[in-house]
Design a protein around this motif. Structure first.
Motif, short mmCIF file in Angstrom:
data_model
loop_
_atom_site.label_atom_id
_atom_site.label_comp_id
_atom_site.label_asym_id
_atom_site.label_seq_id
_atom_site.Cartn_x
_atom_site.Cartn_y
_atom_site.Cartn_z
N ASN A 4 0.86 -1.19 0.00
CA ASN A 4 0.00 0.00 0.00
C ASN A 4 0.89 1.24 0.00
OD1 ASN A 4 -2.05 -1.87 0.07
ND2 ASN A 4 -2.46 -1.62 2.25
N ASN A 5 0.76 2.10 0.99
CA ASN A 5 1.57 3.32 1.04
C ASN A 5 2.71 3.23 2.04
OD1 ASN A 5 0.01 4.62 -0.89
ND2 ASN A 5 -1.41 5.44 0.63
N THR A 6 2.95 2.08 2.60
CA THR A 6 3.92 1.96 3.69
C THR A 6 4.94 0.86 3.39
OG1 THR A 6 4.14 1.67 6.08
CG2 THR A 6 2.47 0.34 4.98
N ILE A 7 5.82 0.63 4.37
CA ILE A 7 6.83 -0.43 4.30
C ILE A 7 6.63 -1.37 5.48
CG2 ILE A 7 9.30 -0.97 4.48
CD1 ILE A 7 8.71 0.17 1.82
N ASN A 8 6.61 -2.65 5.21
CA ASN A 8 6.62 -3.67 6.27
C ASN A 8 8.01 -4.29 6.33
OD1 ASN A 8 3.39 -5.27 6.72
ND2 ASN A 8 3.90 -3.10 6.51
N VAL A 9 8.50 -4.53 7.54
CA VAL A 9 9.77 -5.22 7.74
C VAL A 9 9.47 -6.58 8.34
CG1 VAL A 9 12.02 -5.18 8.87
CG2 VAL A 9 10.99 -3.04 8.06
N LEU A 10 9.86 -7.64 7.62
CA LEU A 10 9.56 -9.01 8.04
C LEU A 10 10.84 -9.74 8.42
CD1 LEU A 10 7.32 -10.07 4.99
CD2 LEU A 10 6.63 -8.69 6.95
N ASP A 11 10.73 -10.59 9.43
CA ASP A 11 11.77 -11.58 9.69
C ASP A 11 11.09 -12.87 10.09
OD1 ASP A 11 10.97 -11.27 12.34
OD2 ASP A 11 12.72 -10.09 12.93
N GLN B 79 4.49 2.44 9.17
CA GLN B 79 3.53 3.55 9.19
C GLN B 79 3.95 4.71 8.29
OE1 GLN B 79 0.66 3.22 10.88
NE2 GLN B 79 1.29 1.22 11.67
N LEU B 80 4.49 4.40 7.11
CA LEU B 80 4.81 5.45 6.15
C LEU B 80 3.56 5.80 5.34
CD1 LEU B 80 8.27 4.23 4.78
CD2 LEU B 80 7.79 5.63 6.79
N VAL B 81 3.56 7.03 4.78
CA VAL B 81 2.39 7.47 4.01
C VAL B 81 2.78 7.97 2.62
CG1 VAL B 81 1.07 8.06 6.07
CG2 VAL B 81 2.56 9.80 5.02
#
Length: 727
Positions: free
Chosen positions: A199-206, A214-216
């Motif tokens: 969407n409009n944000t970044i997820n960091v996965l491990d 929570q970026l826009v």
């Protein structure tokens, strides 16, 4: 005449960049990069090309329909064709050791260890089979695969592949726009992290959790991590670039590309600036928003390196990097730095001008630093002409100094000779000094060996004072694979070549011969292996079991003999196993000891087949004594007696066992008649007990049965009968 280095410099804000053409491509006109997916190995390594089936391409004959991965050098020389039969390819990458990794749509992964076709294979697991692989991201020791259900699977180590499913995306996602990986060496947890544009944000996965940052500003079509893992470049779908810290704590810059078209690549040029590539343009975006553009007539591919970018196009291979400050200080027009003056002193000395001494005296207080700067600048110059100029300047400066350690100067001369040799277009390993230090000389030699550049590898190995065994072994393995000569000739050629290195191992060469189906050659080569511990396992794999046993016995190593005996015992029926060890006394002794420790039955069988009746009967006798049931004990004793009687020889122990059987049978009868315990008593104790219960006739009969002397019988009677009481 060699041009001045400054002619290729381009300014970006307050620093300079240079793009140099290192090689003109030798590949044929069939190679049109726009039709291929391109992957370059780090440290100036090979280039892998696989046709992109999603793009239209010109028809070039039926032979081009075959699915292959093409491996080229940086100069466009074909190194190897990798045939592919596992379906659609979804990922092509390289390890730091220049191993090619290919990931198929069904989750099959192949790791090619050399340019001769040797590979290992594994699967990413059931999830990849059920949902298929859509794309992959690689780093030096592992990779992450994105599945069709928007889950990610990681493999942390190529040498020990253990696929692990990462956490699910925290944000409810309709589409993943762009993603990248942060290698484990740069994370606090020491596990790979995946940065996903959702969407409009970044997820960091491990492997443990997923965090929504929570970026826009998104959606982010491209996400790129800097080589040192500290910076993150985010390119939005509407053409804006953000540079932030990889921990999302700080925003450094923002730049609008003004381009509606999405770029083909967004990567980093070292850690200094962001490189954005469209179909025919590369644009460097500096920290302050400044830009520098380069234009092309055809499609290009960027291969990021730790200190710059390789640019692969249809007709050339280039290297783009920031000009180091030490080089700028020396070559910048009008520079008055001590190192620039020292370089000018060399040029004055070559024309025998007295100004050379004036220059030296002018920078005398800073001469030490000037020498160091010239040595360091030489490491950044690709042209041998300027390398020599700078090293001559350093040599002049250090000859004036009273105290100066020459170690760094000598080491630089050695390294530059190595780098110039491997950069030659016939080798085309586009390696910089910084990358050479990171790669290490040993791994560079391995790359030359993989390319079958054995003479150069040997020269550089001797020059760098490294062990040469591996080169001879790999040459021999190639000889085994490629030679059409008979086994005896190949063996003689290899032995004559390797005899210059005392104690070299033939194990890998013999195993290669065995893998190639040349079993006789493998056996011949193993005869020259000096260490039995390396001979025996391969002989066992080749099913040359008797030779393996002989070699183990000849080695005198008890552990090795024990190992071979165990393998053969588990492999063969007992009769065949015993025949193998029968005529080998040491092996027989090991089998006997093994049987003593493991199984009385095995020991009896061993004695029986060796016609050792006395030992076999004694084992049965000891078994009988361990039994609690009297009848079972008697049966065992009878079996021991039978073993004796089946032999033509006379054994004194046979009579003793017969007496034991007779005594047990008599004692059993006494217990039934007199309801007292007799079994287990000796003959003397049995007589004594019979006398005690007033069974003198039975005692006398027992005396006769076992030929008890009269004196002993009288002694037993006197000790048994109670004396008469006096009235």
């Amino acid at each position: 005449m060699v041009p001045n280095p400054t002619l290729g410099w381009e300014r970006l804000q307050d620093v300079f960049y240079r793009k140099r053409t290192d090689y003109s491509m030798l590949w044929t006109s069939d190679i049109v990069l726009s039709e291929f997916t391109v992957a370059g190995a780090r440290y100036g390594g090979a280039i892998a090309l696989v046709r992109d089936t999603s793009k239209p391409m010109a028809y070039r004959g039926p032979e081009n329909r075959n699915k292959m991965v093409l491996i080229y050098s940086n100069a466009g020389e074909l190194l190897y064709n990798v045939p592919w039969d596992k379906g659609i390819i979804r990922g092509v990458g390289w390890s730091d050791n220049e191993e090619l990794i290919i990931v198929a749509e069904d989750g099959s992964v192949r790791i090619y260890h050399d340019f001769q076709g040797g590979f290992t294979q594994f699967s990413l697991g059931k999830d990849s089979e059920d949902h298929t692989v859509s794309e992959c991201r690689f780093w030096g020791t592992g990779f992450v695969a994105k599945l069709g259900n928007n889950r990610f699977v990681s493999v942390a180590k190529y040498e020990d592949p253990r696929p692990k499913l990462l956490s699910e995306i925290a944000t409810v996602a309709t589409e993943i726009h762009g993603w990248t990986v942060l290698p484990p060496s740069y994370t606090l947890s020491r596990h790979v992290e995946v940065f996903v544009g959702v969407n409009n944000t970044i997820n960091v996965l491990d492997s443990m959790e997923a965090q929504d940052k929570q970026l826009v500003e998104g959606p982010f079509s491209h996400v790129s991590i800097s080589p040192n893992g500290t910076l993150l470049a985010l390119h939005t779908t509407y053409g804006r670039i953000y540079v932030i810290s990889s921990d999302f704590e700080k925003k450094f810059s923002e730049y609008d590309t003004g381009m509606v078209e999405s770029p083909a690549q967004v990567t980093w040029c070292a850690n200094d600036c962001v490189a954005v590539a469209w179909e025919n343009e590369i644009r460097l975006v500096g920290p302050g928003g400044g830009t520098l553009s380069f234009y092309y007539d055809s499609a290009i591919t960027l291969v990021p390196e730790s200190d710059g970018i390789r640019i692969i196009s249809n007709d050339k291979c280039e290297f783009l990097a920031k000009v180091p400050d030490v080089v700028v200080d020396i070559f910048r027009i009008g520079s008055t730095s001590p190192s620039a003056i020292l370089l000018d002193a060399v040029e004055q000395l070559e024309v025998k001008s007295p100004k050379a001494d004036d220059n030296i005296q002018l920078i005398r207080p800073d001469l030490n630093e000037a020498v160091d700067a010239c040595v360091k600048a030489a490491s950044f110059e690709p042209e041998p002409y300027w390398q020599k100029k700078l090293l001559k300047a350093a040599l002049l400066g250090k000859s004036v100094l009273e105290l100066y350690s020459s170690d760094e100067f000598v080491e630089m001369c050695e390294v530059l000779r190595v780098l110039n040799a491997v950069r030659h277009y016939e080798i085309a390993v586009l390696l910089t000094y910084e990358e050479f230090i990171r790669l290490t000389p040993e791994r560079l030699i391995n790359r030359l060996i993989n390319r079958n550049r054995f003479p150069l590898a040997l020269k550089l190995t001797e020059y760098l004072h490294l062990p040469i065994d591996k080169i001879y072994i790999r040459w021999s393995c190639c000889k085994v694979k490629q030679s059409l000569e008979d086994d005896a000739t190949v063996c003689k050629t290899i032995v004559n070549k390797l005899k210059v290195i005392p104690g070299i191992s033939y194990e890998d060469i013999a195993r290669t011969a065995y893998d190639e189906g040349r079993t006789k050659l493998a056996t011949q080569l193993l005869n020259y292996e000096p260490r039995a511990g390396k001979q025996v396992p391969l002989l066992l794999d080749m099913e040359e079991d008797e030779i393996a046993l002989v070699k183990a016995v000849e080695s005198g190593d008890p552990d090795l003999i024990h190992y071979v005996v165990l393998v053969l015992k588990n492999k063969y029926p007992l009769a065949q196993f015993f025949r193998l060890v029968n005529d080998k006394p040491i092996a027989s002794a090991v089998v006997e000891q093994l049987a003593r420790e493991e199984s009385a039955e095995l020991l009896k069988d061993f004695y029986y087949q060796d016609d050792r009746r006395a030992e076999s009967a004694l084992v049965t006798y000891r078994e009988a004594l361990s039994l609690n049931d009297v009848q079972a004990r008697v049966d065992k004793l009878k079996l021991a007696t039978k073993i004796y009687t089946d032999s033509k020889d006379q054994y004194p122990d046979s009579r003793a066992i017969e007496d034991s059987i007779k005594l047990y049978e008599l004692q059993t009868g006494y217990e039934k008649d007199y309801k007292q315990a007799f079994v287990g008593l000796t003959v003397a104790e049995t007589i004594k007990k019979l006398l005690k219960i007033n069974q003198g006739s039975k005692a006398s009969k027992l005396k006769g049965e076992f030929k008890i002397p009269d004196k002993m019988f009288i002694f037993l009677k006197e000790g048994t009968y109670p004396t008469s009481k006096k009235n």
